[in-house]
Design a protein around this motif. Structure first.
Motif, PDB file in Angstrom:
ATOM      1  N   GLY A 139       0.817  -1.210   0.000  1.00  0.00           N
ATOM      2  CA  GLY A 139       0.000   0.000   0.000  1.00  0.00           C
ATOM      3  C   GLY A 139       0.846   1.254   0.000  1.00  0.00           C
ATOM      4  N   CYS A 140       0.166   2.383  -0.179  1.00  0.00           N
ATOM      5  CA  CYS A 140       0.915   3.628  -0.305  1.00  0.00           C
ATOM      6  C   CYS A 140       0.063   4.806   0.118  1.00  0.00           C
ATOM      7  N   ASP A 141       0.663   5.705   0.922  1.00  0.00           N
ATOM      8  CA  ASP A 141      -0.036   6.921   1.351  1.00  0.00           C
ATOM      9  C   ASP A 141       0.540   8.168   0.682  1.00  0.00           C
ATOM     10  N   LYS A 142       1.355   7.989  -0.339  1.00  0.00           N
ATOM     11  CA  LYS A 142       2.070   9.143  -0.890  1.00  0.00           C
ATOM     12  C   LYS A 142       1.231   9.934  -1.892  1.00  0.00           C
ATOM     13  N   PHE A 143       0.358   9.278  -2.584  1.00  0.00           N
ATOM     14  CA  PHE A 143      -0.511   9.947  -3.556  1.00  0.00           C
ATOM     15  C   PHE A 143       0.242  10.818  -4.556  1.00  0.00           C
ATOM     16  N   CYS A 144       1.215  10.243  -5.223  1.00  0.00           N
ATOM     17  CA  CYS A 144       1.797  10.926  -6.380  1.00  0.00           C
ATOM     18  C   CYS A 144       0.630  11.144  -7.346  1.00  0.00           C
ATOM     19  N   THR A 145       0.572  12.313  -7.975  1.00  0.00           N
ATOM     20  CA  THR A 145      -0.666  12.675  -8.682  1.00  0.00           C
ATOM     21  C   THR A 145      -0.929  11.844  -9.939  1.00  0.00           C
ATOM     22  N   PHE A 146       0.089  11.092 -10.394  1.00  0.00           N
ATOM     23  CA  PHE A 146      -0.103  10.272 -11.611  1.00  0.00           C
ATOM     24  C   PHE A 146      -0.519   8.844 -11.290  1.00  0.00           C
ATOM     25  N   CYS A 147      -0.475   8.442 -10.017  1.00  0.00           N
ATOM     26  CA  CYS A 147      -0.404   7.012  -9.691  1.00  0.00           C
ATOM     27  C   CYS A 147      -1.694   6.428  -9.108  1.00  0.00           C
ATOM     28  N   VAL A 148      -2.042   5.238  -9.568  1.00  0.00           N
ATOM     29  CA  VAL A 148      -3.259   4.560  -9.099  1.00  0.00           C
ATOM     30  C   VAL A 148      -3.036   3.711  -7.833  1.00  0.00           C
ATOM     31  N   VAL A 149      -1.775   3.483  -7.489  1.00  0.00           N
ATOM     32  CA  VAL A 149      -1.492   2.512  -6.424  1.00  0.00           C
ATOM     33  C   VAL A 149      -2.200   2.813  -5.086  1.00  0.00           C
ATOM     34  N   PRO A 150      -2.212   4.079  -4.626  1.00  0.00           N
ATOM     35  CA  PRO A 150      -2.910   4.316  -3.350  1.00  0.00           C
ATOM     36  C   PRO A 150      -4.390   3.928  -3.400  1.00  0.00           C
ATOM     37  N   TYR A 151      -4.965   3.932  -4.609  1.00  0.00           N
ATOM     38  CA  TYR A 151      -6.386   3.578  -4.741  1.00  0.00           C
ATOM     39  C   TYR A 151      -6.582   2.064  -4.903  1.00  0.00           C
TER      40      TYR A 151
ATOM     41  N   SER B 295      11.659   1.755  -3.543  1.00  0.00           N
ATOM     42  CA  SER B 295      11.891   2.756  -2.500  1.00  0.00           C
ATOM     43  C   SER B 295      11.468   4.147  -2.935  1.00  0.00           C
ATOM     44  N   TYR B 296      11.110   4.936  -1.943  1.00  0.00           N
ATOM     45  CA  TYR B 296      10.710   6.324  -2.175  1.00  0.00           C
ATOM     46  C   TYR B 296      11.847   7.209  -1.650  1.00  0.00           C
ATOM     47  N   PRO B 297      12.395   8.104  -2.484  1.00  0.00           N
ATOM     48  CA  PRO B 297      13.608   8.827  -2.074  1.00  0.00           C
ATOM     49  C   PRO B 297      13.493   9.507  -0.702  1.00  0.00           C
TER      50      PRO B 297
END
Ligand code: 5AD
Ligand code: SF4
Length: 467
Positions: A168-180, A252-254
């Protein structure tokens, strides 16, 4: 008790990332007690699962064309009084849910990445209801607790295996579907991870790749249960496990690279000197619009710190070209960053508009022609860097984990510390062995090597044998 279930064939086709590969393995584990064994093709299978990827439009569309092909197999099976259960799993299932049943009404099951531990229950529901079943809820309990804990058959897990530690992911990069599609961040307790690693080792695995969408933000409960461990601490613990010779982690997230993890790179020899650390863009304007929480300079500094801890580390990245609003100057910033950092390998993509993400609604979408041009320019530079790195390996000794047969008789293919595929014609040892190879040739995507004839005092990773 003996398994009285009828033998059934299961075919799983996996799209997308390594976490999907891991998840497909767990689906097979969950279905094994029901009598399902894995088949290599969908022909004649009693159940077919497409474990799908929603990250870019192309990946999602592939699923519908595959479903069209499978429909014919399913109909043919029914004509012979048989049945083929057709299931769509993974991130397309999560994102599109009922839409899949509207577009492909012959599909029997749709379930998201958080539901596969409930597969036996879903199958029972399908048999009872006689109509398609859908499960795309995010359950309150972590699915990992419900997965079988058997040791895989010897050899079944290969020599190198994935192990999900975070999801899962809480970063919500504006292009990315993963958090959803994958939901909020969750870290598995350290004890579970260590136990799963031990099971993999018992089955013959020598290399584990720890998986997570934001794996370096791992913060799982420590075995005593009161504190949490970061990824560095977890890696140190796994390195102590007998039989684990190599450890990797991705992705990884920088902004989450912490001091302990960076130090671990310098101090734990089992941790391979290779890191996939996506930067996405070299322009601060674009990074901001992407909601990335780092600048291009942050990334430069981070690369410097990693190299300070482990001078021979090879960096890899993901890039997106043609993000909404990206100008020629922004793109030049990406090229500049690539030249400065020097990647041993990288993936680059054209921005793909994903419904429901903030960037999909942004003005200034970049025309396809511009995206194509930029992608070609970037890939030329990245490919040249990869080839240059591969060539720089010629004449070095690299420890290679032998993995699988090559095309030529007697040949084996293994992985270098930098994830390069290395072919060896006369390997002396079999799959599962780590052999020291003198690299003799380099290509765009692979190396060739011969077993080093060791003399007293011969050195370690990357030592040059020729001047
Ligand atoms: N368009 C293009 N590439 C994307 N990625 C994620 N979402 C998109 C998108 N909408 C890329 C990112 C990420 C990798 C897994 O896929 O580079 O790191
Ligand atoms: Fe997607 Fe960004 Fe999360 Fe990575 S960090 S999974 S790119 S939202």
């Amino acid at each position: 008790m003996k398994n009285r279930q009828l033998a059934q064939k299961l075919y799983i086709k996996t799209y997308g990332c390594q976490m999907n590969v891991y998840d497909s393995g767990r689906m097979a584990d969950v279905l094994a007690p029901l009598g399902y064994t894995l088949a290599d093709t969908p022909e004649g299978a009693d159940m077919v699962i497409l474990n799908t990827c929603h990250i870019r439009e192309k990946a999602a569309e592939k699923v519908y064309s595959e479903l069209g092909r499978l429909r014919r197999l399913k109909t043919a099976r029914e004509k012979q009084d048989g049945r083929m259960i057709l299931a769509v799993a993974g991130c397309v299932a999560q994102a599109e849910s009922e839409e899949i049943l509207d577009r492909a009404p012959f599909v029997d099951m749709v379930f998201g990445p958080q539901a596969y531990h409930r597969l036996p229950e879903l199958l029972a529901r399908l048999k009872r209801a006689g109509k398609a079943v859908l499960d795309t809820d995010f359950p309150p309990e972590p699915k990992f607790d419900y997965l079988p804990k058997d040791v895989p058959e010897p050899g079944a897990a290969g020599t190198s295996a994935f192990l999900t530690v975070q999801e899962g992911c809480d970063k919500f990069c504006t292009f990315c579907v993963v958090p959803y599609t994958r939901g909020a961040e969750y870290s598995r307790p350290a004890e579970d991870v260590i136990a799963e690693a031990a099971r993999l080792v018992a089955a013959g695995v020598r290399e584990v790749t720890l998986l997570g969408q934001n794996v370096n933000n791992y913060h799982g409960a420590e075995p005593a249960g009161t504190e949490t461990w970061g990824l560095g601490r977890l890696i140190r613990e796994l390195a102590e496990t007998d039989g684990i010779e190599r450890i990797r982690y991705t992705t990884s997230y920088p902004a989450d690279m912490n001091d302990e993890l960076i130090a671990t790179h310098g101090e734990v020899p089992e941790l391979m000197p290779f890191l996939h650390l996506p930067v996405q863009s070299g322009s601060d304007t674009v990074l901001k619009a992407m909601n990335r929480r780092h600048t291009a300079d942050d990334y430069r500094r981070l690369a410097g710190r990693l190299r300070g801890a482990r001078p021979d580390i090879g960096l890899s990245s993901d890039f997106i070209v043609g993000f909404p609003g990206e100008t020629d100057a922004d793109f030049a910033g990406t090229l500049g960053l690539v030249e400065e950092i020097g990647f041993v390998q990288a993936y680059s993509f054209k921005y793909s508009r994903r419904p429901g993400t903030p960037a999909a609604a942004m003005d200034a979408q970049v025309p396809e022609t511009v995206k194509n041009e930029r992608l070609e320019v970037l890939q030329d530079v990245l490919n040249a860097q990869q080839l240059a790195f591969n060539r720089s390996c010629v004449g070095r000794v690299l420890p290679v984990l032998l993995d699988r047969p090559g095309r030529k008789p007697g040949q084996l293919v293994g992985r270098s510390p930098y994830m390069q595929a290395v072919h060896v014609d006369d390997p002396i040892e079999g799959p599962g062995a780590i052999v020291r190879l003198v690299i003799t040739a380099a290509h765009a995507n692979s190396l060739k090597g011969v077993v080093e004839i060791r003399e007293a005092g011969a050195g370690t990773i990357g030592e040059r044998v020729t001047a």
